[in-house]
Design an enzyme around this catalytic site. Sequence first.
Site, PDB file in Angstrom:
ATOM      1  N   ASP A  13       0.590  -1.174   0.004  1.00 40.61           N
ATOM      2  CA  ASP A  13      -0.071   0.057   0.037  1.00 40.61           C
ATOM      3  C   ASP A  13       0.854   1.177  -0.017  1.00 40.61           C
ATOM      4  OD1 ASP A  13      -2.226  -1.771   0.179  1.00 40.61           O
ATOM      5  OD2 ASP A  13      -2.453  -1.703   2.413  1.00 40.61           O
ATOM      6  N   LYS A  16       1.839   2.478  -4.946  1.00 43.43           N
ATOM      7  CA  LYS A  16       2.336   1.776  -6.417  1.00 43.43           C
ATOM      8  C   LYS A  16       1.256   2.057  -7.425  1.00 43.43           C
ATOM      9  CE  LYS A  16       2.207  -2.342  -4.265  1.00 43.43           C
ATOM     10  NZ  LYS A  16       2.084  -2.029  -2.983  1.00 43.43           N
ATOM     11  N   GLY A  40      -4.834  -4.278  -3.609  1.00 45.70           N
ATOM     12  CA  GLY A  40      -5.709  -3.522  -3.856  1.00 45.70           C
ATOM     13  C   GLY A  40      -4.772  -2.042  -4.422  1.00 45.70           C
ATOM     14  N   HIS A  41      -4.763  -1.629  -5.586  1.00 46.50           N
ATOM     15  CA  HIS A  41      -4.082  -0.607  -6.145  1.00 46.50           C
ATOM     16  C   HIS A  41      -4.984   0.621  -6.529  1.00 46.50           C
ATOM     17  CE1 HIS A  41      -0.485  -3.289  -7.240  1.00 46.50           C
ATOM     18  NE2 HIS A  41      -0.607  -3.362  -5.916  1.00 46.50           N
ATOM     19  N   GLN A 222       2.036  -6.102  -3.323  1.00 52.71           N
ATOM     20  CA  GLN A 222       2.379  -5.942  -2.021  1.00 52.71           C
ATOM     21  C   GLN A 222       3.652  -5.335  -1.728  1.00 52.71           C
ATOM     22  OE1 GLN A 222       1.531  -9.634  -3.479  1.00 52.71           O
ATOM     23  NE2 GLN A 222      -0.429  -8.585  -2.977  1.00 52.71           N
TER      24      GLN A 222
HETATM   25  P1  GDP Z   1      -1.012   0.350  -3.600  1.00 50.01           P
HETATM   26  O1  GDP Z   1      -1.521  -0.955  -3.138  1.00 50.01           O
HETATM   27  O2  GDP Z   1       0.663   0.314  -3.300  1.00 50.01           O
HETATM   28  O3  GDP Z   1      -1.129   0.637  -5.007  1.00 50.01           O
HETATM   29  O4  GDP Z   1      -1.373   1.413  -2.495  1.00 50.01           O
HETATM   30  P2  GDP Z   1      -3.020   1.673  -2.085  1.00 50.01           P
HETATM   31  O5  GDP Z   1      -3.741   2.067  -3.290  1.00 50.01           O
HETATM   32  O6  GDP Z   1      -3.253   0.401  -1.431  1.00 50.01           O
HETATM   33  O7  GDP Z   1      -2.755   2.791  -0.869  1.00 50.01           O
HETATM   34  C1  GDP Z   1      -2.490   4.041  -1.268  1.00 50.01           C
HETATM   35  C2  GDP Z   1      -3.351   5.176  -0.913  1.00 50.01           C
HETATM   36  O8  GDP Z   1      -2.950   6.332  -0.797  1.00 50.01           O
HETATM   37  C3  GDP Z   1      -4.449   5.088  -2.182  1.00 50.01           C
HETATM   38  O9  GDP Z   1      -5.709   5.603  -1.283  1.00 50.01           O
HETATM   39  C4  GDP Z   1      -3.907   6.385  -2.996  1.00 50.01           C
HETATM   40  O10 GDP Z   1      -5.110   7.075  -3.465  1.00 50.01           O
HETATM   41  C5  GDP Z   1      -3.194   7.380  -1.807  1.00 50.01           C
HETATM   42  N1  GDP Z   1      -2.088   8.051  -2.088  1.00 50.01           N
HETATM   43  C6  GDP Z   1      -1.165   7.458  -3.036  1.00 50.01           C
HETATM   44  N2  GDP Z   1      -0.012   8.484  -3.083  1.00 50.01           N
HETATM   45  C7  GDP Z   1      -0.575   9.769  -2.244  1.00 50.01           C
HETATM   46  C8  GDP Z   1      -0.020  10.897  -1.796  1.00 50.01           C
HETATM   47  O11 GDP Z   1       1.152  11.414  -2.269  1.00 50.01           O
HETATM   48  N3  GDP Z   1      -0.951  11.644  -1.159  1.00 50.01           N
HETATM   49  C9  GDP Z   1      -2.047  11.056  -0.448  1.00 50.01           C
HETATM   50  N4  GDP Z   1      -2.704  11.844   0.365  1.00 50.01           N
HETATM   51  N5  GDP Z   1      -2.689   9.944  -0.926  1.00 50.01           N
HETATM   52  C10 GDP Z   1      -2.002   9.193  -1.866  1.00 50.01           C
HETATM   53  P1  IMO Z   2      -0.911  -4.138  -2.352  1.00 47.14           P
HETATM   54  O1  IMO Z   2      -0.391  -4.596  -3.492  1.00 47.14           O
HETATM   55  C1  IMO Z   2      -1.063  -4.675   2.058  1.00 47.14           C
HETATM   56  C2  IMO Z   2      -1.298  -8.724   3.630  1.00 47.14           C
HETATM   57  C3  IMO Z   2      -2.278  -8.994   4.240  1.00 47.14           C
HETATM   58  C4  IMO Z   2      -1.700  -9.995   5.317  1.00 47.14           C
HETATM   59  C5  IMO Z   2      -0.542 -10.823   4.643  1.00 47.14           C
HETATM   60  C6  IMO Z   2      -0.955 -12.136   3.663  1.00 47.14           C
HETATM   61  O2  IMO Z   2      -1.829  -3.583  -2.232  1.00 47.14           O
HETATM   62  O3  IMO Z   2       0.207  -3.308  -1.484  1.00 47.14           O
HETATM   63  P2  IMO Z   2      -2.685 -12.919   1.783  1.00 47.14           P
HETATM   64  O4  IMO Z   2      -3.745 -12.509   1.419  1.00 47.14           O
HETATM   65  O5  IMO Z   2      -1.298 -12.408   0.890  1.00 47.14           O
HETATM   66  O6  IMO Z   2      -2.356 -14.364   2.291  1.00 47.14           O
HETATM   67  O7  IMO Z   2      -2.167 -11.911   3.040  1.00 47.14           O
HETATM   68  O8  IMO Z   2      -0.113  -9.743   3.426  1.00 47.14           O
HETATM   69  N1  IMO Z   2      -1.212  -8.233   2.122  1.00 47.14           N
HETATM   70  C7  IMO Z   2      -1.051  -6.975   2.019  1.00 47.14           C
HETATM   71  N2  IMO Z   2      -0.950  -5.894   2.751  1.00 47.14           N
HETATM   72  N3  IMO Z   2      -1.253  -4.406   0.588  1.00 47.14           N
HETATM   73  C8  IMO Z   2      -1.201  -5.399   0.018  1.00 47.14           C
HETATM   74  O9  IMO Z   2      -1.319  -5.449  -1.486  1.00 47.14           O
HETATM   75  C9  IMO Z   2      -1.317  -6.858   0.460  1.00 47.14           C
HETATM   76  N4  IMO Z   2      -1.296  -8.154   0.016  1.00 47.14           N
HETATM   77  C10 IMO Z   2      -1.272  -8.806   1.158  1.00 47.14           C
HETATM   78  O10 IMO Z   2      -3.024  -8.095   4.992  1.00 47.14           O
HETATM   79  O11 IMO Z   2      -1.185  -9.409   6.365  1.00 47.14           O
HETATM   80 MG    MG Z   3      -2.791  -1.611  -2.123  1.00 42.73          MG
END
Ligand code: GDP
Ligand code: IMO
Ligand code: MG
Length: 424
Positions: A13, A16, A40-41, A222
Site C-alpha cells: 500500500d 504503487k 488493491g491498487h 504487496q
Molecule cells: P498500492 O497498493 O501500493 O497501490 O497503494 P494503495 O492504493 O493500497 O494505498 C495507497 C493510498 O494512498 C491510496 O488511497 C492512494 O490513492 C493514496 N495515495 C497515493 N499517493 C498519495 C499521496 O501522495 N498523497 C495522498 N494523500 N494519498 C496518496
Molecule cells: P498491495 O499490492 C497490504 C497482507 C495481508 C496479510 C498478509 C498475507 O495493495 O500493496 P495474503 O492475502 O497475501 O495471504 O495476506 O499480507 N497483504 C497486503 N497488505 N497491501 C497488499 O497489497 C497486501 N497483500 C497482502 O494483509 O497481512
Molecule cells: Mg494496496
Amino acid sequence: MQVDVILGLQWGDEGKGKIVDFLADKYDIIARFQGGPNAGHTLYIDGVKHVLHTIPSGIFRDGKINYIGNGVVIDPVTLLKEIENLEKQGIPVKERLVISKRANLILPTHKILDAASESSKGTSKIGSTLKGIGPTYMDKTGRNGLRFGDIQEEDFIVKYELLKAKHLQLLQIYNFDYELKEMEDAWFEAVEKLKDFKQVESVYFINEALKKGKRILAEGAQGSMLDIDFGTYPFVTSSNTISAAVCTGLGISPKHIGEVIGITKAYCTRVGGGPFPSELDDEVGEKLRKEGSEFGATTGRPRRCGWIDLPALNYACLINGVTKLIITKADILNSFEEFGVTTHYKYDNKETKDLPYDMVNKKIVPTNIFFKSWGDIPASGPISAELKAYVDYLEKYLNTKVAMVSNGPGREQLIDLTEGKLLA
Ligand code: GDP
Ligand code: IMO
Ligand code: MG
C-alpha cells in the site's frame, strides 16, 4: 530494451498503483509479475477513484498493453468483475489486456481453505486478505495447480474435480462451515467469459516484445517486507514480491532489468498481523490513520500506522537493488508539526541498523529522530528547506536518490526532483 520495475519497499500500500498509472504513459506494456487479488491498487483519474486488484495499473492509458504474467494467481470471479467495471466506464479492456497461460488459478476451494486455515490459527492468524493466495501458491509449488491456459483444454473439468476433491479432503481436518455451490457457479460462469480474452505463451510474448524494442514496466504487488523469503516471516504473503520475482514472474532474463524504482510512504503502514517495530499504537498512530485515510483498498480494514522505518527500508533497497526512490503521501505529514523517523533498532542489548531473521519473537525497540514538517508542497519550483532536509537524510541513509515526491492521490500530484530525467 529493458524492463523497469516499480515495487513497494514496505508492507504494501505504498501507492504503487498511482505511480504506475502516472509512469505508464512512457511504456508500451505494463505487467504484473506476482501476487493476485490480495492487492488493491488505487488510482485517481480526473478526481474519480478506481481500485485494481489483478489488472495492471496501466489499463486507463490508451494504446498500452496490460499483461498479467505467469507469476500472478488469478481468481476468475474477481478478474471478471474488474473487467466488467472498467468496461462500464468505457475502457476497452479486451484490446488492452493479455493474460499468461501459465498464471495459476485460484479455485473457490482455495478461498475456503484460506479462511479455514486462518480461523484455525486463532490469535496468531496472519491476517490474510482471504483471497485464496496461500493455498493457490501451495498448490503451484506442490505441482497440483490449474493454470489459466487449462480453461481451454478438454480435460479442464477433470483436472478441476481432482484438485477440488483433494481440497475437500483437506477441509475435513478443519472444523469449518462453508457453502461451495454458489461460489462454484460464479467461478465457472467467469471462466467461460474469460475465454474471450487474449491468452499468450508468456515466454515468447514478453521476449518478442523486448526484441521489438517495446518498453516494459513491471508492477509489483504487496511490499518487500511481505516477501515470502525476506519478509517478516511467517507474517508475509505467499509470493516473492521483490525485483528478482520479475524474472520468474514474467519469463525474462536478469540482464533485461533496468531501473528498479522503490516506493515508500513518507511514514509507514501495515495491514494484518505481524511485526512492525516503528508502529504507533497510540493517538499519533490514530491521527496518521485518519489524515492518511489508512484503510485497506481490498478489505477495508484499518491499517496500522507508524513512522518510516529506515533499517527496514535499507534492507529492502539491498534485496531489490533499488536504483531510484519515490516517496508518497508527503502531504499527510503536514498535519504534524514534527514527525519521527526510525533510524535504528534496539534488541539483544545492541543498537543496530540490521534486521534479525526472526522479528516475531524479538522485542525490537525503535530509535527515532524527529524532523519538522514542510507546510504546503508547491506543485513546481524548489522544495522547501524542511522537505529537502528529509529527502537528503533518506538519500544519505539509503545511498539511493529520491526521484519523486508524491503530495496527493491524483495522477499529476507528483514533484519530479530529477527535472524529467527519471526515465530519460
Ligand atoms: P498500492 O497498493 O501500493 O497501490 O497503494 P494503495 O492504493 O493500497 O494505498 C495507497 C493510498 O494512498 C491510496 O488511497 C492512494 O490513492 C493514496 N495515495 C497515493 N499517493 C498519495 C499521496 O501522495 N498523497 C495522498 N494523500 N494519498 C496518496
Ligand atoms: P498491495 O499490492 C497490504 C497482507 C495481508 C496479510 C498478509 C498475507 O495493495 O500493496 P495474503 O492475502 O497475501 O495471504 O495476506 O499480507 N497483504 C497486503 N497488505 N497491501 C497488499 O497489497 C497486501 N497483500 C497482502 O494483509 O497481512
Ligand atoms: Mg494496496
